[in-house]
Design an enzyme around this catalytic site. Structure first.
Site, PDB file in Angstrom:
ATOM      1  N   TYR A   1     -26.187 -34.502  33.031  1.00 54.45           N
ATOM      2  CA  TYR A   1     -25.911 -33.856  34.381  1.00 54.45           C
ATOM      3  C   TYR A   1     -25.396 -34.813  35.269  1.00 54.45           C
ATOM      4  CZ  TYR A   1     -25.707 -29.074  36.500  1.00 54.45           C
ATOM      5  OH  TYR A   1     -25.057 -28.062  37.317  1.00 54.45           O
ATOM      6  N   ASN A  40     -17.061 -15.622  25.839  1.00 53.48           N
ATOM      7  CA  ASN A  40     -18.006 -14.968  26.232  1.00 53.48           C
ATOM      8  C   ASN A  40     -19.563 -15.823  26.714  1.00 53.48           C
ATOM      9  OD1 ASN A  40     -17.635 -17.279  23.891  1.00 53.48           O
ATOM     10  ND2 ASN A  40     -18.999 -15.937  22.915  1.00 53.48           N
ATOM     11  N   SER A  41     -18.937 -17.093  26.920  1.00 56.57           N
ATOM     12  CA  SER A  41     -20.461 -17.538  27.762  1.00 56.57           C
ATOM     13  C   SER A  41     -20.959 -16.726  29.280  1.00 56.57           C
ATOM     14  CB  SER A  41     -19.619 -19.295  28.561  1.00 56.57           C
ATOM     15  OG  SER A  41     -18.474 -18.083  29.663  1.00 56.57           O
ATOM     16  N   GLY A  42     -21.618 -17.153  29.568  1.00 56.53           N
ATOM     17  CA  GLY A  42     -22.775 -16.416  31.040  1.00 56.53           C
ATOM     18  C   GLY A  42     -21.149 -16.970  32.010  1.00 56.53           C
ATOM     19  N   VAL A  43     -20.811 -17.591  32.384  1.00 55.12           N
ATOM     20  CA  VAL A  43     -19.499 -17.529  33.196  1.00 55.12           C
ATOM     21  C   VAL A  43     -18.224 -16.673  32.878  1.00 55.12           C
ATOM     22  CG1 VAL A  43     -18.045 -19.311  34.212  1.00 55.12           C
ATOM     23  CG2 VAL A  43     -20.262 -20.142  34.525  1.00 55.12           C
ATOM     24  N   ASP A  52     -12.705 -18.315  16.845  1.00 56.29           N
ATOM     25  CA  ASP A  52     -12.816 -16.982  16.239  1.00 56.29           C
ATOM     26  C   ASP A  52     -13.634 -17.300  14.625  1.00 56.29           C
ATOM     27  OD1 ASP A  52     -11.575 -16.190  13.536  1.00 56.29           O
ATOM     28  OD2 ASP A  52     -10.164 -16.843  13.043  1.00 56.29           O
ATOM     29  N   ARG A  53     -14.403 -16.273  14.242  1.00 53.21           N
ATOM     30  CA  ARG A  53     -15.704 -16.437  14.098  1.00 53.21           C
ATOM     31  C   ARG A  53     -15.674 -15.153  13.193  1.00 53.21           C
ATOM     32  NH1 ARG A  53     -18.965 -16.261  19.341  1.00 53.21           N
ATOM     33  NH2 ARG A  53     -16.642 -18.037  19.687  1.00 53.21           N
ATOM     34  N   LEU A  82     -20.651 -26.211  41.138  1.00 52.95           N
ATOM     35  CA  LEU A  82     -21.683 -25.134  42.116  1.00 52.95           C
ATOM     36  C   LEU A  82     -22.429 -25.315  42.777  1.00 52.95           C
ATOM     37  CD1 LEU A  82     -22.192 -21.926  43.453  1.00 52.95           C
ATOM     38  CD2 LEU A  82     -24.077 -21.712  41.293  1.00 52.95           C
TER      39      LEU A  82
END
Length: 387
Positions: free
Chosen positions: A94, A193-196, A217-218, A326
């Site tokens: 990171y 579908n992530s938080g962001v 796909d899922r 950020l």
């Protein structure tokens, strides 16, 4: 094994660890600087002493919490999520890494328990969130400096407050800072579908923007599509659908996007670039695929050319590639500007236009299962540690 507090202070930034001592019975001479009076309280924290697999290096430790000093604030953590950046930080991958040993977690909401005599902006009972990454939120209690915290209203849902300081802020800034979008304009994103991604959908809808949301796909793709559309997504398509030639007909009924938000990289980012309008911008804020943002050859939208590569897109479509982090935005802006951003998002929450991502609340002592779940593919529920 914990080292004594004298060495602890050398290795650990005071802002992050002020008021914390290892509960080992080893209290060297430096310990007195942490406490102004009586016996320290015992707290629990998820600590890692070296980088690696979070499921292997993170341990639940007993620490001691010293008394509050003049500019300090003692808080009780209420809830703290496990974000991808938390995992990356523990792995050592990171842009910012705290001194080790460190308490995990960069986000969460806490309640003020006590304040020092010099504290003027906070009082017991207030809700607060970290002002910056690196505080270590996966613990039951902590003592921080007043400047390390930002007050948030306590009339918003707990899960919204716990997940307010990272993903919604990232989503809002990316929608506002790179293209001058107007109601009716479209935005395309992957990792929808992530938080962001969920925050982008909701904030974009509140701004009158139309979203094209790409997901892997899922087996339960219809269930996921329905949930994202309930948040305000106009279109939900899979990575495979995005690659089909039929996509050229997709934009007959809506404008090509001027903004693409990339959290995946690799082929997924290539496909986002393909769909951008001339002069558009792709903003990269993550790399979930651990693959570089590159473009192999592919069929272009212009029929007069047989193939285009990334260089051709940049030349002939004048596309722009940008990045967003950020933490860097905070460095470039004042604390008051970040507080203003938080209050803007709180207004959206109160109006019902921004909700927390789908969450699973997990007690702190069950952190192992939460860490494992947070790293599994196709898990749409964010793990939130409760204290």
């Amino acid at each position: 094994m914990w080292v004594c507090s004298t060495l602890w202070r050398v290795r650990t930034p005071a802002r992050q660890w002020r008021g914390l001592l290892p509960a080992s019975g080893c209290h060297g001479p430096a310990a007195s600087s942490y406490s102004a009076s009586a016996e320290p309280a015992r707290v629990r924290a998820l600590v890692y002493g070296h980088h690696g697999d979070p499921a292997k290096v993170v341990e639940l430790k007993n620490l001691e919490l010293a008394a509050v000093r003049g500019s300090d604030v003692r808080v009780k953590m209420l809830a703290a999520p496990i974000n991808p950046s938390d995992i990356n930080m523990i792995q050592g991958n990171y842009g910012f890494l705290p001194e080790l040993p460190a308490v995990g977690g960069n986000e969460g909401v806490a309640q003020v328990v006590a304040v020092g005599s010099n504290v003027t902006g906070l009082k017991p009972g207030d809700w607060v969130i970290p002002a910056n990454a690196g505080l270590g939120t996966w613990r039951t209690e902590a003592v921080f400096s007043e400047e390390a915290l930002i007050q948030v209203p306590s009339d918003i849902p707990l899960q919204s407050a716990a997940t307010l300081g990272v993903n919604p802020c990232t989503a809002y800034r990316m929608l506002m800072d790179f293209e001058q979008l107007q109601p009716g304009d479209s935005v395309i994103q992957n990792a929808s579908n992530s938080g962001v991604g969920q925050a982008v959908i909701q904030i974009a809808a509140a701004l009158g923007l139309r979203t094209i949301n790409v997901v892997r796909d899922r087996p339960d793709i219809q269930k996921l599509s329905d949930r994202l559309k309930s948040l305000g997504a106009e279109h939900v398509i899979t990575e495979e659908e995005l690659r089909r030639p039929e996509m050229k007909n997709f934009f007959k009924d809506m404008p090509q996007p001027r903004l693409a938000l990339n959290c995946v990289g690799g082929k997924s980012s290539t496909e986002l670039l393909r769909q951008l309008a001339r002069g558009g911008t792709m903003v990269t804020y993550g790399g979930m695929a651990k693959q570089p943002v590159v473009a192999s050859v592919f069929l272009p939208s212009e029929p007069s050319m047989s193939f285009l590569c990334l260089q051709s897109l940049l030349i002939f479509k004048d596309l722009k590639l940008r990045g967003f982090w950020l933490s860097q935005w905070k460095k470039d802006h004042s604390p008051d500007q970040f507080k203003e951003l938080i209050l803007t998002l709180c207004d959206l929450i109160r109006r019902g236009q921004l909700t927390a991502p789908a969450c699973s609340q997990v007690p702190l002592q069950d952190y192992q299962s939460a860490l494992e779940a947070s790293m599994k593919p196709f898990i749409s529920s964010k793990q939130i540690l409760t204290m």
